[in-house]
Design an enzyme around this catalytic site. Structure first.
Site, PDB file in Angstrom:
ATOM      1  CG  HIS A 152      74.439  85.864 -10.630  1.00 33.28           C
ATOM      2  ND1 HIS A 152      75.065  84.909 -11.395  1.00 33.28           N
ATOM      3  CD2 HIS A 152      74.604  85.472  -9.339  1.00 33.28           C
ATOM      4  CE1 HIS A 152      75.589  83.979 -10.612  1.00 33.28           C
ATOM      5  NE2 HIS A 152      75.326  84.302  -9.351  1.00 33.28           N
ATOM      6  CD  GLU A 153      73.374  88.154  -6.235  1.00 33.53           C
ATOM      7  OE1 GLU A 153      72.773  87.362  -5.489  1.00 33.53           O
ATOM      8  OE2 GLU A 153      74.587  88.043  -6.499  1.00 33.53           O
ATOM      9  CG  HIS A 156      71.250  83.118  -6.630  1.00 36.33           C
ATOM     10  ND1 HIS A 156      71.583  81.844  -7.000  1.00 36.33           N
ATOM     11  CD2 HIS A 156      72.410  83.835  -6.636  1.00 36.33           C
ATOM     12  CE1 HIS A 156      72.897  81.773  -7.230  1.00 36.33           C
ATOM     13  NE2 HIS A 156      73.406  82.978  -7.028  1.00 36.33           N
ATOM     14  CG  HIS A 162      76.265  79.794  -8.251  1.00 29.48           C
ATOM     15  ND1 HIS A 162      76.683  79.922  -6.939  1.00 29.48           N
ATOM     16  CD2 HIS A 162      75.968  81.069  -8.666  1.00 29.48           C
ATOM     17  CE1 HIS A 162      76.658  81.188  -6.583  1.00 29.48           C
ATOM     18  NE2 HIS A 162      76.229  81.901  -7.606  1.00 29.48           N
TER      19      HIS A 162
END
Length: 641
Positions: A152-153, A156, A162
């Site tokens: 997830h990080e 980014h 998101h």
């Protein structure tokens, strides 16, 4: 996963996926430890990123990285696994930093998980940050160094926002700010101006939060427009099918590929091959992965209805089978799925032993599982894949008894208006004026008691005959007092109940055949009629905005061995678009027969802000004969089904 058992929905832990096995409290803990930061400058190299208007992509898709010494061995292993996911599935390459002084990232652990969105170009702009940055940090909460969190990080860092922050998110989720930590100041749930690359909104995205994200009181902060897909939030431990497509388009991974068209939601990936949705295969995604059962069904026009049956139907199927069907309609149209006969076993924990997975939102994301003795009417969601429906029958559990199986019907139902999500009947466009439904043409019996339906300037009204009044001419001089008392009764209880032992208020829709309450329940009078005869009624109860309610109807045959007719249960929704005009539409909740032992239809009829919802029922005769049906009970109560 979501199990639908006998018309009721059960959201239980999915033991095959550790993320979905977590309780709401565990998800809440993990969801409140992620912060994505924006760069304080705008880069000047003119390339497009996931955040519209900002050029934050990494040069040539290469992300140099190093891992800080404070990261333990277990977390290093998760980072290595996450890097392999990106490197194997996209044209991005995470490579060890050579120390040359160019832009690079560094993994740390400790504190809240956080990362910047895209390449912030520390070699050029690092001095603008406080404290000064010499690398672009990815911080992982040491308590939550899981594959999901690391991916997830990293998402980014490559430029992904998101999913619930997409510019088009309001069509798919509602944020309940009153339950959110920091309220509307929480940037993780704020809407962004994003470049969506013409890719559908993806509930299964690695970048999508669960319904409890950043909750301050344990209540849901995100409400999915389609609640059946809430199980997908924070489910993935890898990039979803549509995440990979998003990265592929953002970084132009296919720039060297010769022209090649992929079918059935497939797309060209970085290897210049068609990447197909799960259970779809072939050089152009033109086949389904199935053996001895299943296949591709193509619907040609709105009059085309085709049937699908389980293996060996109407006899019991054999355990150990996995069948895939792909149903296709012309683009821009929707597909309706119904079942006159459905029998797949469940267990004492109300989980499916054998099931039918229905992918009616996007065929590249998991769908709800259905089992039990009935299947609700299902329509594909509006959007780019409304013309595709994927069905997967799974009886691989060989340690339980098999059921009878199912008989399914699929047909082209409607054409979707993508601007507002309204469903429009493709048979006659003239009944719609500026996207407002002209019910005078759609339903000749819109007004009751021989009232005259009038459609003027987008508004529908009724001119009532002498002795009748009301918005739909539903009140008569003789019944008005009783109806008013019943309305007051509803206003106090806020629910609706109809069975032989209580007062039952309904409004008959047709004068030739009416419903009356007898000892067996609501029955049609007269019971005999020619082919095409219809008897229907509406329930004088409206579900108001921001209220979650459950409709349950139980009905059966009056006499065994004789069909009861075709029953249709429909909800009618009226709403206001807050400055954009009003809207109204009908949505089928059930369409089918009574079954041998009776059926129970259970369906949520929640209304959103500015909406009211009402329900009507209609039964019709396919042949000359009898209305052989008794409705034993109708209830509308607070809560989810």
């Amino acid at each position: 996963m979501v199990d639908h058992h006998g018309g009721k929905t059960f959201r239980e832990a999915d033991t095959e996926n550790p993320r979905t096995s977590q309780t709401a409290e565990a998800l809440l803990e993990e969801d409140t430890h992620d912060v994505h930061r924006k760069p304080i400058q705008t880069a000047d190299n003119g390339r497009r990123s996931f955040l519209k208007g900002e050029s934050l992509l990494w040069t040539n898709g290469i992300i140099p990285f190093k891992i800080n010494k404070n990261v333990d061995d277990a977390c290093r292993e998760e980072i290595s696994r996450a890097i392999a996911v990106f490197n194997d599935n996209t044209c991005l390459k995470w490579e060890p930093y050579s120390g040359s002084g160019k832009d690079h990232v560094e993994f740390f652990t400790g504190g809240i998980s956080s990362s910047y969105v895209g390449n912030i170009q520390v070699s050029k702009y690092g001095h603008l940050y406080e404290p000064k940055l010499t690398n672009q940090p990815i911080n992982i909460d040491s308590r939550h160094c899981t594959l999901h969190v690391v991916l997830h990080e990293m998402g980014h860092t490559v430029g992904m926002t998101h999913e619930q922050s997409r510019s088009d998110r309001d069509q798919y989720v509602t944020v309940h700010w009153e339950h959110v930590l920091e309220g509307e100041d929480n940037q993780n749930l704020a809407k962004e101006d994003t470049e969506n690359h013409n890719i559908p909104y993806d509930y299964s995205s690695l970048m999508h939060y669960s319904v409890y994200a950043f909750s301050k009181d344990g209540e849901k902060t995100l409400e999915y427009t389609n609640t059946d897909y809430e199980f997908l939030g924070l489910r993935e431990n890898t990039l979803s099918f549509y995440d990979i497509e998003d990265i592929t388009k953002a970084y132009n991974c296919t720039w060297k590929c010769a022209g090649k068209e992929c079918q059935n939601a497939g797309y060209l990936d970085h290897t210049c091959s068609c990447r197909c949705p799960e259970y779809i295969e072939g050089p152009t995604c033109d086949k389904v992965k199935t053996e001895n059962c299943g296949g591709i069904i193509t619907l040609q026009d709105q009059n085309d209805q085709q049937s699908i049956v389980s293996p060996n139907y109407p006899q019991s199927y054999s355990a150990g089978q996995n069948c895939i069907w792909l149903v296709k309609a012309p683009k821009g149209h929707g597909i309706e799925l119904s079942s006159p006969d459905f029998d797949l076993p469940d267990n004492s924990l109300k989980r499916c032993n054998h099931w039918l997975e229905v992918r009616f939102n996007l065929i590249g994301q998991p769908g709800p599982l259905y089992c039990g003795d009935s299947l609700p009417v299902i329509e594909t969601s509006s959007g780019g894949e409304s013309h595709l429906l994927l069905l997967r029958f799974d009886s691989t559990n060989q340690f339980v008894d098999s059921g009878k199986g199912f008989h399914l019907n699929v047909r082209i139902k409607a054409q979707f208006n993508h601007s507002n999500g309204l469903v429009t009947d493709t048979s006659d466009d003239s009944v719609f004026v500026d996207d407002v439904i002209n019910h005078c043409e759609v339903d000749p019996d819109w007004c009751y008691n021989e009232g005259t339906c009038v459609f003027r300037n987008g508004e529908v009204s009724c001119l009532c005959s002498d002795g009748y009044s009301g918005d739909f001419c539903e009140h008569s001089d003789n019944s008005k007092e009783a109806t008013d008392k019943f309305t007051q009764y509803l206003a106090v209880l806020g629910t609706y109940s109809c069975h032989p032992s209580t007062a039952c208020s309904i409004i008959n829709l047709y004068s030739g055949f009416t419903w009356r309450m007898e000892e067996q329940g609501l029955v049609v009078s007269p019971q005999t009629g020619p082919k095409g005869s219809q008897a229907g009624f509406s329930i004088p109860f409206k579900v108001t905005e921001n209220r979650d309610m459950c409709l349950e109807i139980h009905f059966r045959r009056l006499r065994a061995g004789t069909p009861c007719g075709m029953l249709e249960v429909t909800k009618h929704v009226e709403g206001a678009d807050f400055g954009y005009g009003g809207y109204q539409y009908d949505l089928p909740l059930y369409r089918g027969g009574c079954g041998e032992g009776g059926k129970t239809v259970s369906s949520p009829i929640s209304s959103f802000v500015g909406e009211t919802t009402s329900v009507s029922l209609k039964v019709s005769l396919k042949e000359d004969g009898e209305f052989n049906i008794a409705i034993e009970n109708i209830s509308i109560i607070d809560g989810y089904c």
